[in-house]
Design an enzyme around this catalytic site. Structure first.
Site, PDB file in Angstrom:
ATOM      1  N   ARG A  39     -17.975  19.012  27.643  1.00 57.13           N
ATOM      2  CA  ARG A  39     -17.411  18.140  26.600  1.00 57.13           C
ATOM      3  C   ARG A  39     -17.177  16.721  27.111  1.00 57.13           C
ATOM      4  O   ARG A  39     -17.410  15.751  26.405  1.00 57.13           O
ATOM      5  CB  ARG A  39     -16.108  18.726  26.085  1.00 57.13           C
ATOM      6  CG  ARG A  39     -16.323  20.111  25.501  1.00 57.13           C
ATOM      7  CD  ARG A  39     -15.582  20.276  24.219  1.00 57.13           C
ATOM      8  NE  ARG A  39     -15.864  21.556  23.618  1.00 57.13           N
ATOM      9  CZ  ARG A  39     -14.964  22.305  22.988  1.00 57.13           C
ATOM     10  NH1 ARG A  39     -13.721  21.880  22.910  1.00 57.13           N
ATOM     11  NH2 ARG A  39     -15.297  23.440  22.439  1.00 57.13           N
ATOM     12  N   ASP A 151      -0.390  16.884  13.573  1.00 56.46           N
ATOM     13  CA  ASP A 151      -1.374  17.286  14.586  1.00 56.46           C
ATOM     14  C   ASP A 151      -1.363  16.229  15.695  1.00 56.46           C
ATOM     15  O   ASP A 151      -0.982  15.075  15.457  1.00 56.46           O
ATOM     16  CB  ASP A 151      -2.778  17.401  13.985  1.00 56.46           C
ATOM     17  CG  ASP A 151      -3.695  18.279  14.822  1.00 56.46           C
ATOM     18  OD1 ASP A 151      -3.913  19.451  14.452  1.00 56.46           O
ATOM     19  OD2 ASP A 151      -4.198  17.801  15.869  1.00 56.46           O
TER      20      ASP A 151
HETATM   21  C1  LIG Z   1      -7.561  25.629  16.030  1.00 56.10           C
HETATM   22  S1  LIG Z   1      -6.710  24.304  15.245  1.00 56.10           S
HETATM   23  C2  LIG Z   1      -5.648  25.221  14.149  1.00 56.10           C
HETATM   24  C3  LIG Z   1      -5.622  24.661  12.742  1.00 56.10           C
HETATM   25  C4  LIG Z   1      -4.822  25.451  11.717  1.00 56.10           C
HETATM   26  N1  LIG Z   1      -3.435  25.591  12.115  1.00 56.10           N
HETATM   27  C5  LIG Z   1      -5.441  26.803  11.468  1.00 56.10           C
HETATM   28  O1  LIG Z   1      -4.894  27.815  11.948  1.00 56.10           O
HETATM   29  O2  LIG Z   1      -6.484  26.884  10.800  1.00 56.10           O
HETATM   30  C6  LIG Z   1      -5.603  23.781  16.545  1.00 56.10           C
HETATM   31  C7  LIG Z   1      -5.029  22.385  16.315  1.00 56.10           C
HETATM   32  O3  LIG Z   1      -3.939  22.211  17.223  1.00 56.10           O
HETATM   33  C8  LIG Z   1      -3.898  20.846  17.591  1.00 56.10           C
HETATM   34  N2  LIG Z   1      -3.081  20.731  18.822  1.00 56.10           N
HETATM   35  C9  LIG Z   1      -3.398  21.096  20.088  1.00 56.10           C
HETATM   36  N3  LIG Z   1      -2.386  20.823  20.932  1.00 56.10           N
HETATM   37  C10 LIG Z   1      -1.397  20.286  20.171  1.00 56.10           C
HETATM   38  C11 LIG Z   1      -0.092  19.783  20.462  1.00 56.10           C
HETATM   39  N4  LIG Z   1       0.404  19.793  21.708  1.00 56.10           N
HETATM   40  N5  LIG Z   1       0.649  19.271  19.449  1.00 56.10           N
HETATM   41  C12 LIG Z   1       0.147  19.248  18.180  1.00 56.10           C
HETATM   42  N6  LIG Z   1      -1.081  19.703  17.847  1.00 56.10           N
HETATM   43  C13 LIG Z   1      -1.842  20.222  18.823  1.00 56.10           C
HETATM   44  C14 LIG Z   1      -5.366  20.477  17.756  1.00 56.10           C
HETATM   45  O4  LIG Z   1      -5.576  19.072  17.668  1.00 56.10           O
HETATM   46  C15 LIG Z   1      -6.013  21.271  16.609  1.00 56.10           C
HETATM   47  O5  LIG Z   1      -6.197  20.475  15.455  1.00 56.10           O
END
Ligand SMILES: C[S@@+](CC[C@H](N)C(=O)[O-])C[C@H]1O[C@@H](n2cnc3c(N)ncnc32)[C@H](O)[C@@H]1O
Length: 279
Positions: A39, A151
Site C-alpha cells: 500500500r 471517522d
Molecule cells: C471497515 S470500516 C467500518 C465501517 C462501518 N462501521 C461498517 O461496519 O460498515 C473501518 C473504519 O474505521 C476507521 N478508523 C480506523 N481507525 C480509527 C480510529 N482510530 N478512529 C476513528 N476511525 C477509525 C477507518 O477509517 C474506516 O473508515
C-alpha cells in the site's frame, strides 16, 4: 518517485507500525508487513518526496498533515455497505426505537441521539438515519433526531458528506426506503443520492476514537462496528469503557459481527450477539 518494495527496511516498517499504532490504535503486527509494503509503495509513487525516509520524516512528525492522513488511510480498510449486518437495523426498528420513542414522549422530550463511531463512506449512518426516520414517521409528532457520524479518514468523510452512490451500492437498501429516501443524483452520471431529509439528520465530523471526544452524552445508541478488530485488547478495553460512559441509561451498543466483548471487562447487559445495553 520510483520505489520498489525492497527499499522498506525492517527498521522503517517498525517505525511506520509504531507511529500508526500510537496515533490511531491500528495494530499492524508482523504479518501485515506485506500489506504495508504494497500500500505504501503505491502511495509513495504518487508523492513528491525524494526518498522514503524524507516522506516518513515528514508524515510521522506531522500527524495533522495530509501525508499522515493518507498513510493511515492506505493502511486501514474502509469496507462498508448499506444495511450491513441487517439484524442490527431490525433490532433498532422493531425493539429499541419504539420503546425509546415511547419513553421520550412520556418524559416530555423529543430528542434522539445516535452515533456511528467509524462511519467510513456514510452507508452505515445513512442506514441508521433511514431506520430512525421511518420510526419517527410511524410515531408521528415532531422530533429532534441527530446521528453523529465520525471517522479518522478525511477522504471517506468527503464521500460520506456527498451521499451519492453507485446504484449497485444501494441495492441492499430495503425497497420501501429506496423510494422514500433515495433519489437520482444531479448530473450526467447514474448515481443515486440520499435525500436531503436523511442527509440533514446526519452530522459528519473527523474524529480519532483514541483522542478526546469533543461532545458529551448522553447518546441513545452507538454503532461501533468493524473498527475494534484493528485494535489490540488494551485499546479495545479503553474504548468500550468510554463508550459505556457516553451512553445514556438503557442505551445500546452495536459492535461488528466479529467483535465480541469476550475478554473485555464491561458493565453492559448482553442482549444478543454483538448487541449490548447499558443498564
Ligand atoms: C471497515 S470500516 C467500518 C465501517 C462501518 N462501521 C461498517 O461496519 O460498515 C473501518 C473504519 O474505521 C476507521 N478508523 C480506523 N481507525 C480509527 C480510529 N482510530 N478512529 C476513528 N476511525 C477509525 C477507518 O477509517 C474506516 O473508515
Amino acid at each position: 518517485m520510483q520505489l520498489s518494495a525492497e527499499i522498506f527496511t525492517p527498521g522503517e516498517l517498525k517505525r511506520i507500525a509504531a507511529a500508526v499504532y500510537q496515533h490511531c490504535g491500528i495494530n499492524l503486527h508482523e504479518g501485515k508487513q506485506e500489506l504495508i509494503q504494497a500500500r505504501l509503495t503505491k502511495l509513495l509513487r504518487r508523492s513528491s518526496f525524494a526518498s522514503l525516509s524524507d516522506y516518513l520524516d515528514h508524515a510521522l512528525a506531522n500527524p495533522d498533515s495530509d501525508e499522515f492522513s493518507e498513510l493511515i488511510d492506505s493502511l486501514s480498510t474502509n469496507l462498508t455497505s448499506f444495511f450491513r449486518e441487517s439484524d442490527h437495523f431490525d433490532y433498532l426498528a422493531r425493539a429499541f426505537l419504539p420503546q425509546l420513542l415511547a419513553r421520550r414522549r412520556a418524559a416530555g422530550s423529543n430528542c434522539i441521539r445516535g452515533w456511528s463511531a467509524a462511519s467510513s463512506t456514510g452507508e452505515e449512518p445513512y442506514s441508521i438515519a433511514m431506520t430512525v426516520q421511518h420510526a419517527l414517521e410511524a410515531a408521528g409528532g415532531t422530533w429532534d433526531a441527530l446521528i453523529l457520524a465520525t471517522d479518522i479518514s478525511t477522504r471517506v468523510l468527503k464521500i460520506a458528506r456527498e451521499g451519492s452512490y453507485d446504484p449497485q451500492r444501494v441495492e441492499p437498501v430495503p425497497p420501501q426506503f429506496k423510494t422514500k429516501y433515495l433519489a437520482k443524483a444531479r448530473g450526467p452520471h447514474p448515481f443515486v443520492q440520499v435525500v436531503p431529509k436523511i442527509r440533514s439528520m446526519v452530522r459528519f465530523a473527523h474524529l480519532n476514537l483514541l483522542e478526546p471526544w469533543p461532545f458529551v452524552g448522553p447518546i441513545d445508541f452507538i454503532f461501533c462496528r468493524n473498527v475494534m478488530i484493528y485494535f489490540d485488547k488494551p485499546t479495545q478495553q479503553k474504548l468500550i469503557t468510554r463508550l459505556w460512559e457516553i451512553l445514556g441509561p438503557g442505551g445500546m451498543l452495536f459492535t461488528g459481527h466479529s467483535e465480541s466483548l469476550t475478554g473485555i471487562a464491561h458493565k453492559f447487559r448482553y442482549v444478543q450477539p454483538t448487541i449490548y445495553q447499558k443498564t
